[in-house]
Scaffold this active site. Structure first.
Site, PDB file in Angstrom:
ATOM      1  N   ASP A 169      -3.590 -21.913   1.955  1.00  0.00           N
ATOM      2  CA  ASP A 169      -2.824 -22.931   1.974  1.00  0.00           C
ATOM      3  C   ASP A 169      -3.889 -23.657   1.569  1.00  0.00           C
ATOM      4  OD1 ASP A 169      -1.255 -24.802   3.882  1.00  0.00           O
ATOM      5  OD2 ASP A 169       0.268 -23.377   3.288  1.00  0.00           O
ATOM      6  N   GLU A 215       2.969 -23.942  -1.079  1.00  0.00           N
ATOM      7  CA  GLU A 215       1.122 -23.672  -1.219  1.00  0.00           C
ATOM      8  C   GLU A 215       1.073 -22.399  -0.834  1.00  0.00           C
ATOM      9  OE1 GLU A 215       2.946 -26.509   1.900  1.00  0.00           O
ATOM     10  OE2 GLU A 215       3.322 -25.562   0.596  1.00  0.00           O
TER      11      GLU A 215
END
Length: 226
Positions: free
Chosen positions: A131, A174
């Site tokens: 992440d 993301e």
């Protein structure tokens, strides 16, 4: 096709290469086995190059075997253009167009295959989730085009560090995922540290204004099955 030509010659490995390798036959390496390499071009209508067949044989080709193989190659070339077009379309459906990595559909298929293979041959399976830190701040400050630039940069690093059977995908937003079939936690940890280091080692600059975006950092977690 591979089954037919394997009845003609003793094949150690056979691969079709059209810019992307397609393994057709593959046997484990044997230390004392001397292999004989042959390469044949496959051409379609108007002599268009469709790709190449790479053979590794246990014995040299005789003239008769070569002629017979070439006849099979001509037959194989007839449906090949349609197959290649379908293959490209199938890849596009499973690719994330922004980063070039596999998309969520590709991930779902890959993790299913990896778990099934692990249930048959338990040699280790690791799933990694990555992440991007403070990515919302990047989008809010610099805009989504700059956010896309950051995503592509991270994907480029992942593709370079994770070739072969390691499946790197954009999980969503993301978040990224990497599937490591047949690997243990120790080797995966080393790969993840390489990704983290390479991603953070370069200070990105915004393409449109050349503003310094600073270093990109990522958070990583993984789960494993022995």
């Amino acid at each position: 096709f591979a089954e037919r030509v394997a009845n003609i010659v003793r094949i150690h490995s056979l691969q079709f290469d059209c810019g992307q390798p397609h393994p057709l036959i593959s046997h484990p390496p044997q230390a004392r086995l001397t292999l004989h390499a042959y390469r044949f071009e496959l051409r379609g209508r108007h002599e268009q190059l469709l790709g190449q067949l790479h053979y590794e044989l246990e014995h040299p080709l005789s003239d008769g075997q070569r002629r017979l193989l070439e006849q099979y190659h001509q037959l194989f070339s007839l449906p090949l253009p349609l197959y290649l077009r379908l293959d490209r379309l199938e890849q596009q459906v499973r690719l994330d167009h922004l980063t070039g990595l596999g998309n969520r559909a590709y991930f779902d298929e890959a993790i299913g295959r990896a778990v099934e293979q692990h249930s048959r041959e338990p040699h280790g399976l690791v799933l990694v989730l990555l992440d991007l830190d403070r990515f919302k701040q990047v989008n809010d400050t610099w805009g989504h085009q700059t956010g896309d630039q950051v995503l592509r940069y991270v994907a480029t690093v992942m593709s370079r560090v994770c070739p072969g059977d390691r499946f790197a995908t954009r999980f969503g937003g993301e978040e990224f995922a990497i599937i490591f079939p047949g690997e243990k936690a120790g080797s995966v940890t080393a790969v993840l540290e390489t990704i983290r280091h390479e991603v953070a080692s370069r200070s990105l600059r915004r393409r449109s204004t050349n503003d310094d975006l600073g270093a990109v950092t990522i958070s990583v977690g993984f789960a494993l099955r022995h």
